[in-house]
Design a protein around this motif. Sequence first.
Motif, short mmCIF file in Angstrom:
data_model
loop_
_atom_site.label_atom_id
_atom_site.label_comp_id
_atom_site.label_asym_id
_atom_site.label_seq_id
_atom_site.Cartn_x
_atom_site.Cartn_y
_atom_site.Cartn_z
N GLN A 143 0.81 -1.22 0.00
CA GLN A 143 0.00 0.00 0.00
C GLN A 143 0.84 1.26 0.00
O GLN A 143 0.30 2.37 0.02
CB GLN A 143 -0.92 0.01 1.24
N LEU A 267 -1.60 6.17 6.73
CA LEU A 267 -2.19 4.93 6.23
C LEU A 267 -2.75 4.15 7.41
O LEU A 267 -2.05 3.94 8.41
CB LEU A 267 -1.12 4.11 5.50
N LYS A 282 -6.21 5.60 3.28
CA LYS A 282 -4.98 6.33 3.01
C LYS A 282 -5.34 7.78 2.70
O LYS A 282 -6.15 8.04 1.81
CB LYS A 282 -4.26 5.69 1.82
#
Length: 394
Positions: A143, A267, A282
């Motif tokens: 991510q 995040l 996010k």
Amino acid sequence: MSRLSTLYRMRGLTLIELMIAMLIGTILILGIVQVFASSRAAYQLSEGLARVQENGRFAMDYLQRDIRMAGHFGCVNDQAMMRQNPPALSTTFAAGAHPALNFGVSIQGYEAAGTGPGSNDVSLSATDAADFAPALPAEFSAQMADAVAGSDVIVLRYLAPEGVPVTSTTGTSAAPVFHFDSSRWSVLQSGVANPGVFGVGDCMGAAVFQAQATGAAAGTVTLGAPPNNTVALSKVFTPGQAVLYRAENAIYYVATNATGGRSLYRLRFLFAPNAANPVVDKEELVEGVESMQLLFGQDRELNANNPPTGYIDRQYTAAVIETNSPTAIENAWRRVGAVQVGLVMASPDRAAADQASAANKLNALGVTFAAPADRRFRSVYQSTIALRNRLYGN
């Protein structure tokens, strides 16, 4: 009227007079342009300085607020939990669970390659992929593909600052149902629409778990057996003394934003009740953050069998902390009681300040950066943050 007088009145400017007039006009225009250019440069510099200061304060405020919360597990502070046998903090998550659920380590860092104290000429415009030591867990790195090189990462886990008292408990000891005042459901949400990971604690201990179900109208949180709960709840909490909290995890890092600049991002991995996989939240918090440098202050006593002394007298990078304690990494992070943060900030637009020369190097926590010649105003902001839930005896 004579023809001669008529011709005299119709006479125009001579070439010399015209040239003199043009020269005077040109001088006046050049003066006006120079004043305008100077005013514009002063405005750009003032605006750049103001934006850097404003963004620096916002970024540092976000970090200070959440870093201070690391290790918050109700009225039992994190260091006190370490000294109990069995430990006062427990979770229902196994060792192989998602790393965001590792609440046994409430603060952890990842050092960007080549950015330890003493590093020189670290680029603020590197486009290569970020590399960290220790390596990021796969769930995190998947991510964070936009994370920039040369900037550290910090991971925080804690219980939200506000909770709701447990009014009664039903169900079984292995799968209790915690009841609370339903009108205070919004306190448990804390901006999360469908929270699923909670902590319950009193002044004797705390436990973190994933809920199988929640009832906003009834005011209930049911533990049960959702996918991430693989360890039975080992503690009993007395209604009237226990408080229910939403459990929080947050990763702060610097990444490239939509305009090609750099920003501070947060995040989070949000697990809904009875959900095996998290929803990734996010968000871009503050623009203009080009690099974040971190040093972690450890307690003088690192032996897990001995109580912490409360003296934080050494500062290490994340890589050094784990290198010094390769067989007791979790204990090494539990002995962190302070964090030093250094932020390199840049104005969003040009500010008529060329800082690319050797005399204008930027230094954040011992790391020297080479600013690109893009005429943006840059400055460094530093702060030392005490982890109030990790200071032994407080």
